[in-house]
Scaffold this motif. Structure first.
Motif, PDB file in Angstrom:
ATOM      1  N   PRO D  22       0.812  -1.228   0.000  1.00  0.00           N
ATOM      2  CA  PRO D  22       0.000   0.000   0.000  1.00  0.00           C
ATOM      3  C   PRO D  22       0.841   1.274   0.000  1.00  0.00           C
ATOM      4  O   PRO D  22       0.410   2.313  -0.501  1.00  0.00           O
ATOM      5  CB  PRO D  22      -0.817  -0.126   1.299  1.00  0.00           C
ATOM      6  N   ARG D  23       2.056   1.190   0.531  1.00  0.00           N
ATOM      7  CA  ARG D  23       2.887   2.382   0.583  1.00  0.00           C
ATOM      8  C   ARG D  23       3.460   2.778  -0.780  1.00  0.00           C
ATOM      9  O   ARG D  23       3.882   3.912  -0.974  1.00  0.00           O
ATOM     10  CB  ARG D  23       4.005   2.199   1.627  1.00  0.00           C
ATOM     11  N   PHE D  25       1.671   3.231  -3.359  1.00  0.00           N
ATOM     12  CA  PHE D  25       0.743   4.212  -3.949  1.00  0.00           C
ATOM     13  C   PHE D  25       0.954   5.592  -3.335  1.00  0.00           C
ATOM     14  O   PHE D  25       0.807   6.604  -4.012  1.00  0.00           O
ATOM     15  CB  PHE D  25      -0.696   3.721  -3.794  1.00  0.00           C
ATOM     16  N   HIS D  26       1.325   5.619  -2.072  1.00  0.00           N
ATOM     17  CA  HIS D  26       1.673   6.901  -1.467  1.00  0.00           C
ATOM     18  C   HIS D  26       2.963   7.443  -2.087  1.00  0.00           C
ATOM     19  O   HIS D  26       3.051   8.625  -2.431  1.00  0.00           O
ATOM     20  CB  HIS D  26       1.817   6.746   0.051  1.00  0.00           C
ATOM     21  N   HIS D  29       2.161   8.888  -5.382  1.00  0.00           N
ATOM     22  CA  HIS D  29       1.463  10.172  -5.266  1.00  0.00           C
ATOM     23  C   HIS D  29       2.462  11.290  -4.934  1.00  0.00           C
ATOM     24  O   HIS D  29       2.404  12.381  -5.516  1.00  0.00           O
ATOM     25  CB  HIS D  29       0.370  10.088  -4.187  1.00  0.00           C
ATOM     26  N   VAL D  30       3.375  11.006  -4.030  1.00  0.00           N
ATOM     27  CA  VAL D  30       4.392  12.004  -3.677  1.00  0.00           C
ATOM     28  C   VAL D  30       5.261  12.332  -4.896  1.00  0.00           C
ATOM     29  O   VAL D  30       5.589  13.497  -5.149  1.00  0.00           O
ATOM     30  CB  VAL D  30       5.252  11.508  -2.491  1.00  0.00           C
ATOM     31  N   GLU D  33       3.495  14.699  -7.001  1.00  0.00           N
ATOM     32  CA  GLU D  33       3.582  16.044  -6.419  1.00  0.00           C
ATOM     33  C   GLU D  33       4.960  16.663  -6.688  1.00  0.00           C
ATOM     34  O   GLU D  33       5.072  17.867  -6.941  1.00  0.00           O
ATOM     35  CB  GLU D  33       3.299  15.998  -4.915  1.00  0.00           C
ATOM     36  N   GLN D  34       6.008  15.829  -6.631  1.00  0.00           N
ATOM     37  CA  GLN D  34       7.356  16.329  -6.920  1.00  0.00           C
ATOM     38  C   GLN D  34       7.460  16.798  -8.365  1.00  0.00           C
ATOM     39  O   GLN D  34       8.164  17.758  -8.672  1.00  0.00           O
ATOM     40  CB  GLN D  34       8.406  15.244  -6.646  1.00  0.00           C
ATOM     41  N   TYR D  43       1.735  21.297  -6.353  1.00  0.00           N
ATOM     42  CA  TYR D  43       0.399  20.684  -6.306  1.00  0.00           C
ATOM     43  C   TYR D  43      -0.547  21.467  -5.403  1.00  0.00           C
ATOM     44  O   TYR D  43      -1.745  21.540  -5.677  1.00  0.00           O
ATOM     45  CB  TYR D  43       0.530  19.228  -5.852  1.00  0.00           C
ATOM     46  N   PRO D  55      -8.551  12.946  -8.398  1.00  0.00           N
ATOM     47  CA  PRO D  55      -8.855  11.727  -7.637  1.00  0.00           C
ATOM     48  C   PRO D  55      -8.765  10.480  -8.522  1.00  0.00           C
ATOM     49  O   PRO D  55      -9.135  10.516  -9.697  1.00  0.00           O
ATOM     50  CB  PRO D  55     -10.288  11.948  -7.143  1.00  0.00           C
ATOM     51  N   ALA D  56      -8.273   9.401  -7.927  1.00  0.00           N
ATOM     52  CA  ALA D  56      -8.127   8.139  -8.660  1.00  0.00           C
ATOM     53  C   ALA D  56      -9.493   7.508  -8.925  1.00  0.00           C
ATOM     54  O   ALA D  56     -10.385   7.549  -8.077  1.00  0.00           O
ATOM     55  CB  ALA D  56      -7.263   7.169  -7.865  1.00  0.00           C
ATOM     56  N   TYR D  91       3.141   5.163 -13.472  1.00  0.00           N
ATOM     57  CA  TYR D  91       4.227   5.196 -12.507  1.00  0.00           C
ATOM     58  C   TYR D  91       5.072   3.931 -12.643  1.00  0.00           C
ATOM     59  O   TYR D  91       4.530   2.844 -12.884  1.00  0.00           O
ATOM     60  CB  TYR D  91       3.672   5.217 -11.077  1.00  0.00           C
ATOM     61  N   VAL D 107      -2.689   4.746 -13.148  1.00  0.00           N
ATOM     62  CA  VAL D 107      -3.746   5.293 -12.302  1.00  0.00           C
ATOM     63  C   VAL D 107      -4.600   6.232 -13.160  1.00  0.00           C
ATOM     64  O   VAL D 107      -4.135   7.300 -13.570  1.00  0.00           O
ATOM     65  CB  VAL D 107      -3.162   6.048 -11.089  1.00  0.00           C
TER      66      VAL D 107
END
Lengths: 139, 139, 139, 139
Positions: D22-23, D25-26, D29-30, D33-34, D43, D55-56, D91, D107
């Motif tokens: 699960p991490r 996907f975080h 996302h980061v 944002e980068q 962002y 939103p996904a 990604y 995504v």
């Protein structure tokens, strides 16, 4: 102190629009790992080859100014104290523009052998590394 | 104190086999939310209808016994102090079998109005709720 | 399917007021662990004694209706398929009041031996457990 | 594609010694944002000033090679498709030394107005930004 920029991320900020405080401690831990990276001894090497880890024993932390999405912040990492088998890591979340401290934490850690999980004095090369960011006066 | 079982999860435990300490604070926060649920005033109602929130201002925390995957633990939540516009929440991670405290934290929070984010005395129904788990003697 | 209530937490919801999607996968994983708990074979026993784990290999997931703070949701967990050395876990986030599916995911996992991390057929008692929540028709 | 180094952190890796999925996907996302940061339109500006969010809606993801603590990885971010009111972000977690892809995800996001949360075509400057990392051939 070691200084690393921290970009506040979308998921750091909660429904109230401010940094969710448990995530500060993760951000601090990551900054500490970045410091190990920066001195050429990545934390996974410390953990896996040196067999040394630093579990938290005590935390004293202040949250003064809420952090919001987009705030330009740095994390400062220093060592406040080196005991026989303990190390106190000092963290600060500092605004790059105002120089104000959003929050700070003193995290007392035990220096442990990762095989036995028992306290152990930091080996010389680890101790030297920690001393390189020792805060001489209480800044 | 309010007591809720906490099942240590696979992702709570880090590569060293013990609970990653920043995640304790999230677990504590969730336990606090569960307490609000348990008294029939869910935290989202407190936040969105009462317009009251409790951002952390100061944390004092001890980690005594590492928590590992599968440990049978409860989280205890109580109120250590109610000031004019501040509330100190006391949390404990307690082993259900040995009754030993793995870790504890006193989290001093400001009671704020969620629209202005300024300190405000807790409204009477919130204060009454907090008093219901007020720790009379320092236990 | 196994059904467990999920209380949306303050920190699940992001600055836009909706559930931050990476956290769904953690919530799903925890629900899966709760299912193991519910059948009397906690996941830490599966991992540590049975030496069996289920790392994700492929995910197919739909997010249909945003989840907000306070939404009354259940997580449903079932097994969509058991292959020789693979297991597809189906998750759903279902609104308890409207019965609508907020999101769902099919997570194809490899059944691996935790010592070697190589694929292995699930041992009989694990297979029987998985079959107990096997989704017979595509529901 | 936009490429940013990702240092695997202590807390990313679970008790089994591998990245907890699960991490990912975080982390993705980061990285997204980068990328917004890197083109000078952070962002939080996109969210708060442009009032645009992503939103996904659907995720299709493969996990091929486990990621362990200390692995030298980059995250690659590109745009696989721009529809009228949807954007598919691709990604990849790529090993810097072997060039192998650890995992990847497509995504599909909705481009929404953050005030109404309704789909909207990306404004021209957002569309131009997305096109700058559009993957022309299926790479």
């Amino acid at each position: 102190m070691f200084v690393t920029p921290y970009d506040v991320r979308f998921a750091d900020v909660d429904n109230a629009g401010i940094f969710y405080y448990p995530r500060f401690f993760h951000a601090f831990h990551v900054a500490m790992e970045q410091w190990w990276d920066s001195i050429g001894r990545p934390y996974h090497v410390v953990i896996q080859e040196d067999k040394i880890g630093f579990p938290a024993v005590h935390i004293d932390s202040d949250f003064k100014i809420p952090v919001t999405f987009g705030d330009p912040v740095d994390i400062h990492v220093g060592i406040a104290r080196i005991g026989t088998t303990s190390v106190t890591i000092r963290y600060r979340f500092v605004n790059r523009e105002t120089n104000k401290v959003h929050c700070q934490a003193d995290v007392v850690t035990a220096c442990v052998n990762m095989d036995t999980f028992r306290p152990t004095p930091p080996p010389p090369h680890i101790r030297a590394a920690l001393e390189s960011i020792l805060i001489r006066d209480d800044a």
